[in-house]
Design a protein around this motif. Structure first.
Motif, PDB file in Angstrom:
ATOM      1  N   HIS A  32       0.839  -1.205   0.000  1.00 19.72           N
ATOM      2  CA  HIS A  32       0.000   0.000   0.000  1.00 19.72           C
ATOM      3  C   HIS A  32       0.871   1.251   0.000  1.00 19.72           C
ATOM      4  O   HIS A  32       0.662   2.164  -0.807  1.00 19.72           O
ATOM      5  CB  HIS A  32      -0.938   0.020   1.212  1.00 19.72           C
ATOM      6  N   LEU A  36       1.535   4.473  -3.122  1.00 19.44           N
ATOM      7  CA  LEU A  36       1.129   5.865  -2.955  1.00 19.44           C
ATOM      8  C   LEU A  36       1.967   6.791  -3.830  1.00 19.44           C
ATOM      9  O   LEU A  36       3.141   6.516  -4.095  1.00 19.44           O
ATOM     10  CB  LEU A  36       1.291   6.277  -1.488  1.00 19.44           C
ATOM     11  N   SER A  40       3.381  11.532  -0.621  1.00 20.37           N
ATOM     12  CA  SER A  40       2.226  11.222   0.235  1.00 20.37           C
ATOM     13  C   SER A  40       2.666  11.112   1.688  1.00 20.37           C
ATOM     14  O   SER A  40       3.770  10.625   1.975  1.00 20.37           O
ATOM     15  CB  SER A  40       1.586   9.899  -0.183  1.00 20.37           C
ATOM     16  N   VAL A  42       2.842   9.403   5.113  1.00 18.34           N
ATOM     17  CA  VAL A  42       2.748   8.023   5.585  1.00 18.34           C
ATOM     18  C   VAL A  42       3.216   7.995   7.027  1.00 18.34           C
ATOM     19  O   VAL A  42       4.294   8.469   7.351  1.00 18.34           O
ATOM     20  CB  VAL A  42       3.641   7.070   4.748  1.00 18.34           C
ATOM     21  N   VAL A  46      -1.740   8.467  10.069  1.00 15.45           N
ATOM     22  CA  VAL A  46      -2.359   8.549   8.745  1.00 15.45           C
ATOM     23  C   VAL A  46      -2.955   7.194   8.362  1.00 15.45           C
ATOM     24  O   VAL A  46      -4.094   7.113   7.889  1.00 15.45           O
ATOM     25  CB  VAL A  46      -1.326   9.007   7.690  1.00 15.45           C
ATOM     26  N   LEU A  47      -2.188   6.132   8.584  1.00 17.98           N
ATOM     27  CA  LEU A  47      -2.674   4.792   8.252  1.00 17.98           C
ATOM     28  C   LEU A  47      -3.847   4.390   9.147  1.00 17.98           C
ATOM     29  O   LEU A  47      -4.789   3.752   8.690  1.00 17.98           O
ATOM     30  CB  LEU A  47      -1.543   3.780   8.362  1.00 17.98           C
ATOM     31  N   ALA A  49      -6.082   6.318  10.400  1.00 17.78           N
ATOM     32  CA  ALA A  49      -7.280   7.023   9.949  1.00 17.78           C
ATOM     33  C   ALA A  49      -7.848   6.399   8.672  1.00 17.78           C
ATOM     34  O   ALA A  49      -9.042   6.483   8.413  1.00 17.78           O
ATOM     35  CB  ALA A  49      -6.949   8.498   9.708  1.00 17.78           C
ATOM     36  N   LYS A  50      -6.988   5.727   7.915  1.00 13.72           N
ATOM     37  CA  LYS A  50      -7.398   5.169   6.633  1.00 13.72           C
ATOM     38  C   LYS A  50      -7.907   3.732   6.729  1.00 13.72           C
ATOM     39  O   LYS A  50      -8.746   3.306   5.944  1.00 13.72           O
ATOM     40  CB  LYS A  50      -6.205   5.220   5.674  1.00 13.72           C
ATOM     41  N   PHE A  51      -7.386   2.976   7.702  1.00 11.99           N
ATOM     42  CA  PHE A  51      -7.708   1.561   7.807  1.00 11.99           C
ATOM     43  C   PHE A  51      -8.369   1.248   9.142  1.00 11.99           C
ATOM     44  O   PHE A  51      -8.039   1.852  10.164  1.00 11.99           O
ATOM     45  CB  PHE A  51      -6.444   0.709   7.642  1.00 11.99           C
ATOM     46  N   ASN A  58      -1.547  -1.112  13.858  1.00 12.38           N
ATOM     47  CA  ASN A  58      -0.579  -0.718  12.840  1.00 12.38           C
ATOM     48  C   ASN A  58       0.803  -0.517  13.446  1.00 12.38           C
ATOM     49  O   ASN A  58       1.804  -0.910  12.864  1.00 12.38           O
ATOM     50  CB  ASN A  58      -1.019   0.559  12.109  1.00 12.38           C
TER      51      ASN A  58
END
Length: 64
Positions: A32, A36, A40, A42, A46-47, A49-51, A58
């Motif tokens: 992933h 990007l 971006s 990373v 950030v991860l 909030a996305k997953f 994480n």
């Protein structure tokens, strides 16, 4: 999979895809990040909030 992709794809090296010491989750996370665009943001927040796995999971799986 015999359809050619000319855009919107990422090439993943076998050294990552078949890494003997990384979990499937870590490999997926690395792929992933590799996919990007340059520049971006990373990071764990950030991860998270996305997953749906969230920050704690994480952080525990962060391979580097």
């Amino acid at each position: 999979m015999d359809e050619r992709h000319d855009e919107q794809f990422t090439v993943v090296g076998n050294h990552l895809a078949q890494h003997p010491d990384l979990s499937l989750t870590a490999i997926g996370l690395a792929v992933h990040i590799q996919s990007l665009p340059t520049g971006s943001l990373v990071g764990i927040k950030v991860l998270a909030a996305k997953f749906p796995e969230g920050a704690a999971k994480n952080r525990a799986r962060w391979p580097w």
